[in-house]
Design a protein around this motif. Structure first.
Motif, PDB file in Angstrom:
ATOM      1  N   LEU A 130      16.547  -1.910   1.827  1.00 41.62           N
ATOM      2  CA  LEU A 130      15.221  -2.506   1.763  1.00 41.62           C
ATOM      3  C   LEU A 130      14.459  -1.967   0.562  1.00 41.62           C
ATOM      4  O   LEU A 130      14.455  -0.760   0.307  1.00 41.62           O
ATOM      5  N   GLU A 131      13.830  -2.854  -0.182  1.00 38.95           N
ATOM      6  CA  GLU A 131      13.065  -2.465  -1.360  1.00 38.95           C
ATOM      7  C   GLU A 131      11.890  -1.572  -0.968  1.00 38.95           C
ATOM      8  O   GLU A 131      11.078  -1.919  -0.113  1.00 38.95           O
ATOM      9  N   HIS A 132      11.800  -0.393  -1.607  1.00 37.33           N
ATOM     10  CA  HIS A 132      10.706   0.533  -1.324  1.00 37.33           C
ATOM     11  C   HIS A 132       9.470   0.225  -2.154  1.00 37.33           C
ATOM     12  O   HIS A 132       8.352   0.335  -1.683  1.00 37.33           O
ATOM     13  N   LYS A 133       9.695  -0.138  -3.403  1.00 37.95           N
ATOM     14  CA  LYS A 133       8.583  -0.248  -4.338  1.00 37.95           C
ATOM     15  C   LYS A 133       7.645  -1.391  -3.968  1.00 37.95           C
ATOM     16  O   LYS A 133       8.066  -2.408  -3.425  1.00 37.95           O
ATOM     17  N   SER A 134       6.374  -1.202  -4.301  1.00 36.11           N
ATOM     18  CA  SER A 134       5.430  -2.293  -4.127  1.00 36.11           C
ATOM     19  C   SER A 134       5.701  -3.353  -5.181  1.00 36.11           C
ATOM     20  O   SER A 134       6.094  -3.048  -6.299  1.00 36.11           O
ATOM     21  N   VAL A 135       5.522  -4.596  -4.799  1.00 40.00           N
ATOM     22  CA  VAL A 135       5.818  -5.713  -5.687  1.00 40.00           C
ATOM     23  C   VAL A 135       4.516  -6.278  -6.222  1.00 40.00           C
ATOM     24  O   VAL A 135       3.608  -6.600  -5.459  1.00 40.00           O
ATOM     25  N   LEU A 150       8.051  -4.960  10.174  1.00 40.15           N
ATOM     26  CA  LEU A 150       7.224  -3.764   9.995  1.00 40.15           C
ATOM     27  C   LEU A 150       6.929  -3.529   8.521  1.00 40.15           C
ATOM     28  O   LEU A 150       5.807  -3.149   8.148  1.00 40.15           O
ATOM     29  N   ASP A 151       7.931  -3.756   7.671  1.00 42.16           N
ATOM     30  CA  ASP A 151       7.719  -3.597   6.236  1.00 42.16           C
ATOM     31  C   ASP A 151       6.816  -4.702   5.693  1.00 42.16           C
ATOM     32  O   ASP A 151       5.914  -4.446   4.890  1.00 42.16           O
ATOM     33  N   ALA A 152       7.050  -5.933   6.125  1.00 44.66           N
ATOM     34  CA  ALA A 152       6.272  -7.066   5.615  1.00 44.66           C
ATOM     35  C   ALA A 152       4.783  -6.903   5.917  1.00 44.66           C
ATOM     36  O   ALA A 152       3.930  -7.204   5.071  1.00 44.66           O
ATOM     37  N   LEU A 153       4.458  -6.426   7.095  1.00 48.60           N
ATOM     38  CA  LEU A 153       3.050  -6.275   7.466  1.00 48.60           C
ATOM     39  C   LEU A 153       2.348  -5.235   6.596  1.00 48.60           C
ATOM     40  O   LEU A 153       1.138  -5.332   6.381  1.00 48.60           O
ATOM     41  N   GLN A 154       3.093  -4.259   6.101  1.00 49.50           N
ATOM     42  CA  GLN A 154       2.493  -3.258   5.225  1.00 49.50           C
ATOM     43  C   GLN A 154       2.103  -3.835   3.869  1.00 49.50           C
ATOM     44  O   GLN A 154       1.318  -3.236   3.147  1.00 49.50           O
ATOM     45  N   ARG A 155       2.630  -5.000   3.520  1.00 51.94           N
ATOM     46  CA  ARG A 155       2.356  -5.616   2.222  1.00 51.94           C
ATOM     47  C   ARG A 155       1.251  -6.663   2.301  1.00 51.94           C
ATOM     48  O   ARG A 155       1.020  -7.403   1.344  1.00 51.94           O
ATOM     49  N   ARG A 210      15.150   2.592   6.189  1.00 50.39           N
ATOM     50  CA  ARG A 210      13.729   2.667   6.539  1.00 50.39           C
ATOM     51  C   ARG A 210      13.518   2.889   8.033  1.00 50.39           C
ATOM     52  O   ARG A 210      12.725   2.184   8.668  1.00 50.39           O
ATOM     53  N   SER A 211      14.171   3.866   8.609  1.00 45.94           N
ATOM     54  CA  SER A 211      13.924   4.152  10.023  1.00 45.94           C
ATOM     55  C   SER A 211      12.520   4.703  10.243  1.00 45.94           C
ATOM     56  O   SER A 211      12.006   4.669  11.365  1.00 45.94           O
ATOM     57  N   ASP A 212      11.878   5.185   9.175  1.00 50.26           N
ATOM     58  CA  ASP A 212      10.523   5.707   9.309  1.00 50.26           C
ATOM     59  C   ASP A 212       9.526   4.622   9.702  1.00 50.26           C
ATOM     60  O   ASP A 212       8.458   4.927  10.242  1.00 50.26           O
ATOM     61  N   LEU A 213       9.856   3.354   9.462  1.00 45.37           N
ATOM     62  CA  LEU A 213       8.957   2.270   9.836  1.00 45.37           C
ATOM     63  C   LEU A 213       8.759   2.197  11.348  1.00 45.37           C
ATOM     64  O   LEU A 213       7.751   1.682  11.827  1.00 45.37           O
ATOM     65  N   TRP A 214       9.724   2.715  12.095  1.00 44.32           N
ATOM     66  CA  TRP A 214       9.676   2.618  13.552  1.00 44.32           C
ATOM     67  C   TRP A 214       8.842   3.716  14.201  1.00 44.32           C
ATOM     68  O   TRP A 214       8.557   3.634  15.397  1.00 44.32           O
ATOM     69  N   PHE A 215       8.488   4.720  13.446  1.00 41.20           N
ATOM     70  CA  PHE A 215       7.882   5.901  14.073  1.00 41.20           C
ATOM     71  C   PHE A 215       6.417   5.627  14.379  1.00 41.20           C
ATOM     72  O   PHE A 215       5.546   5.777  13.534  1.00 41.20           O
ATOM     73  N   SER A 216       6.139   5.224  15.600  1.00 37.69           N
ATOM     74  CA  SER A 216       4.776   4.995  16.068  1.00 37.69           C
ATOM     75  C   SER A 216       4.744   5.220  17.567  1.00 37.69           C
ATOM     76  O   SER A 216       5.778   5.283  18.231  1.00 37.69           O
ATOM     77  N   THR A 217       3.548   5.322  18.113  1.00 42.56           N
ATOM     78  CA  THR A 217       3.412   5.558  19.552  1.00 42.56           C
ATOM     79  C   THR A 217       3.957   4.390  20.365  1.00 42.56           C
ATOM     80  O   THR A 217       4.408   4.563  21.495  1.00 42.56           O
ATOM     81  N   ALA A 218       3.939   3.177  19.786  1.00 46.02           N
ATOM     82  CA  ALA A 218       4.418   2.009  20.518  1.00 46.02           C
ATOM     83  C   ALA A 218       5.930   1.859  20.430  1.00 46.02           C
ATOM     84  O   ALA A 218       6.559   1.316  21.340  1.00 46.02           O
ATOM     85  N   ASP A 219       6.518   2.325  19.344  1.00 46.53           N
ATOM     86  CA  ASP A 219       7.919   2.030  19.076  1.00 46.53           C
ATOM     87  C   ASP A 219       8.884   3.157  19.416  1.00 46.53           C
ATOM     88  O   ASP A 219      10.097   2.938  19.391  1.00 46.53           O
ATOM     89  N   LEU A 274      19.248   9.812   6.325  1.00 47.01           N
ATOM     90  CA  LEU A 274      19.407   8.922   5.179  1.00 47.01           C
ATOM     91  C   LEU A 274      18.074   8.341   4.740  1.00 47.01           C
ATOM     92  O   LEU A 274      17.855   8.098   3.554  1.00 47.01           O
ATOM     93  N   THR A 275      17.159   8.109   5.683  1.00 47.19           N
ATOM     94  CA  THR A 275      15.850   7.571   5.336  1.00 47.19           C
ATOM     95  C   THR A 275      15.056   8.554   4.496  1.00 47.19           C
ATOM     96  O   THR A 275      14.491   8.198   3.457  1.00 47.19           O
ATOM     97  N   HIS A 276      15.006   9.801   4.950  1.00 54.31           N
ATOM     98  CA  HIS A 276      14.115  10.769   4.319  1.00 54.31           C
ATOM     99  C   HIS A 276      14.753  11.537   3.162  1.00 54.31           C
ATOM    100  O   HIS A 276      14.043  12.011   2.275  1.00 54.31           O
TER     101      HIS A 276
END
Length: 431
Positions: free
Chosen positions: A103-108, A174-179, A209-218, A233-235
């Motif tokens: 998954l692309e990390h950089k902002s587009v 999760l990634d798309a919503l951050q953009r 990008r497993s870090d995208l999942w780290f939330s109280t809901a997920d 591998l994510t970090h």
């Protein structure tokens, strides 16, 4: 009496035999003897460290190993992963998944003034590799029609994978919503959204990008679908490229494992027999080969119908769709609904249209009916009005499509125009 000591000649001969030719008793005895030797780690570590084992010594070895790995990673040139130019060689469109499936990390940053930002999450059903370059990608065709309808410039974030599973949809969402997109389109593949037998095709996205999942809901589902290696591998993989090998290297490692453990080579050219119904490799194909009930049906000449085997495979998956409330797909769908309801972003869901040939396969047709009904039920229970569902595409639009198997198309016909109109209707309702 048989001998199984590692220094014995018979042990060495047995070790050289392929697993599929060695007898089961010999393999069991060999395995037991092997682990008797391998589990004596204390003596091995003592020899390695030349002293008594302590936690401090182990930490020291680990630290030095990590330092050496980081140094090697800095010396090696960082791999460059590009997007597919055939589909995304446009300033207003970008693929968010790189050539190695990460998954692309950089902002587009798009050129020019922002008008309307569209994020589209879809699998192979949105890509037609048989068409000319300008007509291959359904999201771009739809975006062009949407730009005409609304008289705006449309910039696109496209999250497109082969055999995209529903858990990938959630991760990419999760990634798309951050953009901060203005609208999101999610393609629902009826073969995968309620499949409990293959929730992953590849772990690449979640390892990236497993870090995208780290939330109280997920976090409960996060723990269920990730592993320590995913988080490592994510970090670490982003900083140390050595830990994120390219896809070709991983394929080479897999080939070596197959050779070492005696897995049969690819059966792409093998004759279909009662023991091997699907003639291609893959974990799901292997599992279905052991459990399918499709052996007694007629088998046409593959030269006259080369896609017959692929259609059978797809139908077999759809026949097993599990739409119960506690299924993995249903749980994931409810989490997607909650996530989107809280976001407020307009979202269009649509079920990817299937070939009319699905009606000729009664078990698969019933599976599709269950899937469609489950999506309709999900629509009725949606958490907010920012979501619009297209569960049945009008027949005149379907008549313009041409499928080469049950899900993939060689001509999108009027589907792009129709979806653009649905997106426009959704956006108007949110104003």
């Amino acid at each position: 009496m048989a001998c199984y000591h590692p220094h014995d000649v018979c042990f060495k001969r047995l070790l050289c035999r392929r697993p599929d030719t060695a007898s089961l008793p010999h393999l069991l005895l060999l395995t037991i003897r092997y682990w008797e030797q391998a589990l004596k780690l204390e003596k091995f570590i003592e020899r390695l460290l030349r002293g008594p084992v302590s936690w401090l010594a182990l930490i020291r070895v680990l630290a030095w190993g990590l330092i050496v790995t980081v140094v090697i990673g800095q010396i090696l040139p960082e791999p460059v992963y590009r997007n597919s130019k055939a589909l995304f060689d446009r300033p207003d469109s970008v693929s968010m998944l790189l050539d190695n499936d990460q998954l692309e990390h950089k902002s587009v940053k798009f050129e020019g003034e922002k008008k309307l930002r569209l994020a589209w999450i879809g699998g192979s059903s949105v890509t037609n590799m048989f068409a000319k370059p300008g007509d291959r990608f359904l999201p771009i065709k739809t975006a062009d029609r949407l730009a005409e309808i609304r008289n705006v410039e449309v910039n696109g974030y496209y999250y497109t994978q082969q055999a995209q599973r529903f858990i990938d949809v959630y991760t990419l969402l999760l990634d798309a919503l951050q953009r901060n997109p203005d609208v999101i389109v999610i393609t629902l593949n009826p073969f995968w959204i309620y499949s409990n037998h293959a929730i992953f095709r590849s772990l690449t996205v979640i390892e990236n990008r497993s870090d995208l999942w780290f939330s109280t809901a997920d976090w409960p589902l996060w723990l269920a679908v990730t592993s320590p290696s995913s988080h490592f591998l994510t970090h670490v993989g982003g900083s140390v490229p050595l830990f994120m090998p390219p896809r070709k290297f991983r394929r080479g490692v897999t080939t070596g494992q197959n050779w070492l453990f005696g897995k049969p080579s690819s059966q792409a050219n093998a004759e279909i027999t009662g023991e091997n119904f699907y003639n291609f490799d893959g974990p799901l194909a292997f599992w279905l080969n052991q459990t399918t009930t499709r052996f007694d049906g007629p088998r046409p000449n593959q030269e006259h119908d080369p896609m017959w085997g692929r259609r059978q495979f797809q139908a077999d998956i759809l026949e097993r769709a599990n739409t119960s409330a506690n299924s993995f797909g249903a749980v994931t769908f409810r989490k997607i609904d909650k996530l989107l309801a809280n976001s407020g972003v307009p979202v269009l869901f649509y079920i990817a249209p299937l070939s009319p040939l699905i009606e000729e396969d009664i078990p698969a047709a019933r599976g599709y009916e269950r899937v469609a009904n489950a999506v309709v039920a999900q629509e009725k229970n949606k958490g907010a009005n920012n979501m619009r569902f297209v569960t049945q595409i009008p027949q005149p639009v379907l008549d313009t499509l041409h499928h080469y198997d049950l899900i993939h198309v060689s001509d999108y016909g009027d589907l792009g125009q129709y979806l653009a109109e649905q997106i426009d209707t959704l956006l108007r309702a949110q104003q």
